[in-house]
Design a protein around this motif. Structure first.
Motif, short mmCIF file in Angstrom:
data_model
loop_
_atom_site.label_atom_id
_atom_site.label_comp_id
_atom_site.label_asym_id
_atom_site.label_seq_id
_atom_site.Cartn_x
_atom_site.Cartn_y
_atom_site.Cartn_z
N VAL A 228 -9.45 -3.66 0.69
CA VAL A 228 -8.06 -4.10 0.46
C VAL A 228 -8.02 -5.37 -0.40
O VAL A 228 -7.31 -5.41 -1.42
CB VAL A 228 -7.27 -4.25 1.78
CG1 VAL A 228 -5.98 -5.04 1.56
CG2 VAL A 228 -6.94 -2.88 2.36
N THR B 254 1.71 3.60 -2.95
CA THR B 254 0.91 4.73 -3.47
C THR B 254 1.48 6.05 -2.96
O THR B 254 1.40 7.07 -3.64
CB THR B 254 -0.59 4.62 -3.10
OG1 THR B 254 -0.72 4.61 -1.67
CG2 THR B 254 -1.21 3.35 -3.67
N CYS C 158 -6.48 4.72 4.00
CA CYS C 158 -5.74 3.47 3.81
C CYS C 158 -4.93 3.64 2.54
O CYS C 158 -5.44 4.16 1.53
CB CYS C 158 -6.71 2.30 3.66
SG CYS C 158 -5.92 0.74 3.13
N THR C 159 -3.68 3.20 2.56
CA THR C 159 -2.81 3.45 1.40
C THR C 159 -3.18 2.59 0.19
O THR C 159 -2.64 2.80 -0.89
CB THR C 159 -1.33 3.25 1.78
OG1 THR C 159 -1.19 1.99 2.42
CG2 THR C 159 -0.85 4.35 2.69
N HIS C 160 -4.10 1.63 0.36
CA HIS C 160 -4.63 0.92 -0.81
C HIS C 160 -5.68 1.75 -1.56
O HIS C 160 -5.94 1.50 -2.74
CB HIS C 160 -5.30 -0.40 -0.40
CG HIS C 160 -4.36 -1.54 -0.16
ND1 HIS C 160 -3.42 -1.55 0.83
CD2 HIS C 160 -4.23 -2.73 -0.81
CE1 HIS C 160 -2.75 -2.69 0.80
NE2 HIS C 160 -3.22 -3.43 -0.18
N TYR C 161 -6.34 2.66 -0.85
CA TYR C 161 -7.55 3.25 -1.42
C TYR C 161 -7.32 4.26 -2.55
O TYR C 161 -8.25 4.46 -3.34
CB TYR C 161 -8.39 3.90 -0.31
CG TYR C 161 -8.95 2.94 0.74
CD1 TYR C 161 -8.74 1.56 0.66
CD2 TYR C 161 -9.69 3.41 1.81
CE1 TYR C 161 -9.25 0.70 1.63
CE2 TYR C 161 -10.21 2.54 2.77
CZ TYR C 161 -9.98 1.20 2.68
OH TYR C 161 -10.48 0.35 3.64
N VAL D 265 -8.79 -4.51 -4.02
CA VAL D 265 -7.66 -3.86 -4.70
C VAL D 265 -6.58 -4.90 -5.01
O VAL D 265 -6.02 -4.92 -6.11
CB VAL D 265 -7.09 -2.71 -3.85
CG1 VAL D 265 -5.78 -2.19 -4.43
CG2 VAL D 265 -8.10 -1.57 -3.75
N GLU D 266 -6.31 -5.78 -4.03
CA GLU D 266 -5.24 -6.76 -4.26
C GLU D 266 -5.63 -7.79 -5.32
O GLU D 266 -4.76 -8.33 -6.00
CB GLU D 266 -4.84 -7.43 -2.93
CG GLU D 266 -4.24 -6.40 -1.99
CD GLU D 266 -3.31 -6.96 -0.92
OE1 GLU D 266 -3.32 -8.18 -0.70
OE2 GLU D 266 -2.58 -6.16 -0.30
N GLY E 79 0.80 -1.21 0.00
CA GLY E 79 0.00 0.00 0.00
C GLY E 79 0.84 1.27 0.00
O GLY E 79 0.52 2.23 -0.70
N PHE F 193 0.46 -0.77 -7.64
CA PHE F 193 0.38 0.34 -6.68
C PHE F 193 1.28 1.49 -7.07
O PHE F 193 0.96 2.65 -6.86
CB PHE F 193 0.76 -0.16 -5.28
CG PHE F 193 -0.28 -1.05 -4.66
CD1 PHE F 193 -0.32 -2.40 -4.94
CD2 PHE F 193 -1.25 -0.53 -3.82
CE1 PHE F 193 -1.29 -3.22 -4.40
CE2 PHE F 193 -2.22 -1.34 -3.26
CZ PHE F 193 -2.24 -2.68 -3.55
N THR G 52 -9.36 0.62 7.10
CA THR G 52 -9.48 -0.80 7.48
C THR G 52 -10.05 -0.89 8.90
O THR G 52 -10.08 0.09 9.65
CB THR G 52 -8.11 -1.49 7.48
OG1 THR G 52 -7.31 -0.87 8.50
CG2 THR G 52 -7.42 -1.35 6.14
#
Lengths: 273, 273
Positions: free
Chosen positions: A148, A19, A190-193, A151-152, A16, A258, A119
């Motif tokens: 998450v 990003t 969240c760094t995935h978002y 995204v993954e 994550g 990412f 999360t």
């Protein structure tokens, strides 16, 4: 700090944080970056504060040994539970992801009311609510455990897959807006978002609930860039090194999604149990 | 083994193993059950074989100390990576979830071709393929990373939520059947998946691809019941004790969904890091 090419250490429990690195590469391309994904020990979210602090300190120490002049804790859980401990232990500036996101939300026009998507581990910590309340801002946090893994899985582009992700976002946003019907600012905690940002904006349109969407990865990169010498904003092409504590192949494959570009070599690192 | 009321120890990294316990309570209600969910250290899937074996052995040892006459490793990852090590270390019978599921699939009519749905960690281990191939059966494994979070979110019943889960199942099954178009037997290789069985059967109907669906939780409970004295099949009401290594409240709340009934007291247990 090396004023021509400072070294920025960035770490996360996984991918994550890439990003944040992506935004940094755009804002300060001339720095040297060393990224560490502590993939062997993820997720941090289900672990105790003591364990997370121990993990985070060993990552920080490793990045310092690689010459880091500044450290970015690009992990919401580690920021929520261990930022002060890392700052106390390190002789260099340490920037987390929560403060910059909260300050960027606070900088929107008068009296924003913020909805934070994050999360379960991050919402349980209450760190965003504390940070926003300290700035005088009303906040509601919403745990979104499916985002998450979506995204993954990469369910973001092709219509069949994207429609599932849009349905999930619609449900989470309907639930969240039922709790905070007057929220006007959406903070992606969240760094995935950031990878979901276009789909989130589409969903807000279909819900006819316009909101300013703040991306904490971008906000964090802005905060870091403000601490760097102006020369890093242009000049030499960036130098990046990548370390992961598990499955270098998976890191390289998922990480490029990412980072938004191919990762060159990823080195395997053993930080112990 | 106490022939009137033997003690069965059941452990998993989390809640999923409660689907095995639910089947056991139905098949052998008169035994005493001690369940341990090692929730502080989940998920096991991202950890090394050595670490998982160490975790599993400490759980097994704890259950033995509580008087277990028989041990059920109700966790696919621990079974895949550490079953033999636990069997070698324990002086009591130890049953895993993979062998019983594979044997139940093999017991279907002539020459079954099996599709296994499981988590990424389980499919990466290849344990189901090895177990099925050893029985002379062709197997294809499909990783379904979104299913565990969907079950843990409880998106199974209400129409709005259920439709997302059905869409996800449809995608995974279309992808899996593209790899294994002649598969006639579907093995649910994760202890969370029995909760999805009705939705999986609905999806197979809409895909017009009928398959025999084998539930490894049920198959494991059948294998355990076959080792128990006949008296356990009836008589006294069951006695259950529950231990979790993290968040007793969450365990009690989520666990009741997996067990299909309220959990009485859950005790917090510290097995160390």
């Amino acid at each position: 700090m090396n004023s021509l090419r400072p070294t920025i250490g960035v770490f996360d429990s996984g991918f994550g944080g890439l990003t944040v690195l992506r935004e940094l590469l755009s804002l300060a391309p001339s720095a040297r970056y060393v990224y560490l994904g502590d993939t062997a020990r993820l997720p941090y979210g289900s672990k105790s504060r003591e364990t997370i602090a121990r993990y985070a300190l060993s990552s920080a120490q490793f990045l310092r040994e690689q010459g880091a002049d500044l450290l970015v804790v690009a992990c919401n859980t580690a920021t929520a539970l261990a930022l002060e401990e890392i700052q106390a232990a390190m002789p260099i500036p340490v920037v987390g992801v929560i403060g910059p996101g909260a300050r960027a939300a606070a900088a929107t026009p008068s009296h924003p009311e913020v909805l934070v998507l994050a999360t379960a581990a991050t919402t349980q910590s209450g760190a965003y609510t504390r940070a926003l309340n300290a700035l005088g801002i009303k906040a509601t946090e919403k745990a979104c455990p499916l985002l998450v893994p979506l995204v993954e899985e990469g369910w973001l582009d092709q219509p069949l897959y994207k429609s599932v992700t849009l349905d999930v976002l619609r449900i989470y946003l309907i639930e969240a807006l039922a709790q905070a019907p007057t929220a006007d600012t959406l903070l992606l905690g969240c760094t995935h978002y950031p990878l979901l940002k276009p789909l989130i904006e589409t969903t807000l349109q279909t819900l006819r609930h316009p909101m300013k969407v703040i991306d904490s990865a971008n906000a964090t990169a802005q905060a870091v860039a403000a601490l760097l010498p102006a020369a890093t904003a242009a000049g030499e092409p960036p130098v990046c090194e990548f370390y992961a504590t598990d499955s270098v192949e998976k890191f390289q494959r998922l990480g490029s999604v990412f980072l938004g570009q191919q990762l060159n070599e990823v080195k395997l690192l053993d930080l112990g149990g």
